[in-house]
Design an enzyme around this catalytic site. Structure first.
Site: not given
Ligand code: FPP
Length: 261
Positions: A35, A83
């Site tokens: 996250d 998501n």
């Molecule tokens: C949550 O952070 C993260 C995600 C929903 C996406 C996770 C994806 C990756 C780490 C990218 C790469 C993965 C692979 C397997 C290539 P958020 O976007 O909710 O962050 P925030 O809470 O700060 O908005």
């Protein structure tokens, strides 16, 4: 817990000196809620997708570190069932990133005997991505020393419902009675069938939530939350989590005295 089973044949780019100095217990199965990509990017005036791209670099570091340390299973939460409701641009950008990851990381995974498995409702992914996933899963399966489970289009409640429906259908078909359904049979109908439950779940960015991740499997996992945003997560942060894990007393419902005995 497993021992540090470092192999000189690994082809990695992580800080091996730092990792080799760690002498605590290594969890068999590590699960990670990655996250903070969005906050990492917006705090730098960048597009959220840039945060996800940096997050993919943290994924590589973490896979390499876990492989080096002898972790048997690493499960990362890349995209939840919920998501899909994010802005269209972010969803399509993430799908492109997964496609890129599959192409780019193939050699690293194969060179280091890491088998990849995608867990989640893959029917919602494009046909092209589904085909690339099957191809990579088949290519990386032989001779695996570590399993990397990537949760994509994954929801814990959805997974439990799917298992329940499958079991009910088998009961209706007369294969077994409802009273025959025990924990082992139930687990064998989950995406994670055949894998041990996570020993440690790490969540980055300081949020204290499970967010529909591995709801069945995390029953006895130790929880570790760090304020570090996922794109910044590195070898030292992983070792901090493992160090904390090593200081816990896992009781599985017993008393402390029983565990010591
Ligand atoms: C949550 O952070 C993260 C995600 C929903 C996406 C996770 C994806 C990756 C780490 C990218 C790469 C993965 C692979 C397997 C290539 P958020 O976007 O909710 O962050 P925030 O809470 O700060 O908005």
């Amino acid at each position: 817990m497993t021992q540090n089973t470092t192999s000189p044949k690994l082809n990695l780019s992580v800080n091996e000196t730092l990792l080799a100095a760690f002498d605590g217990p290594i969890p068999r199965h590590v699960a990670i809620i990655m996250d903070g990509n969005g906050r990492w990017a917006t705090s730098r005036g960048m597009n959220r997708l840039r945060g996800h791209h940096e997050g993919a670099n943290a994924v590589r570091r973490t896979v390499e570190s876990c492989r080096y340390l002898g972790v048997e299973v690493l499960t990362i939460y890349a995209f939840s069932s919920q998501n899909w409701q994010r802005p269209v641009d972010e969803v399509s950008g993430l799908m492109t990133l997964f496609d890129l990851y599959i192409k780019k990381e193939r050699k690293l995974l194969m060179d280091n005997n890491v088998a990849i498995r995608i867990i989640g409702d893959r029917t919602r992914l494009s046909d092209k991505l589904q085909a690339a996933i099957v191809q990579l899963e088949e290519a990386t399966a032989p001779g695996a020393k570590m399993v990397l489970q990537v949760a994509v289009s994954y929801g814990g409640r959805e997974e439990i419902l799917g298992a329940t429906r499958a079991l009910c259908a088998r009961v209706e078909a007369g294969e077994f009675k409802a009273s025959d359904v025990d924990e082992a049979l139930f687990s064998s109908h989950l995406y994670t069938a055949g894998q041990p439950d996570p020993d440690l779940v790490i969540r980055t960015s300081g949020e204290f939530r499970i967010s529909n991740f591995l709801l069945w499997q995390l029953a006895y996992a130790e929880i570790y939350v760090t304020d570090v945003l996922w794109p910044d997560f590195d070898e030292a942060h992983l070792l901090e989590a493992f160090g904390s894990f090593g200081r816990r007393e896992r009781r599985f419902g017993l008393t402390g005295a029983q565990v010591k005995a």
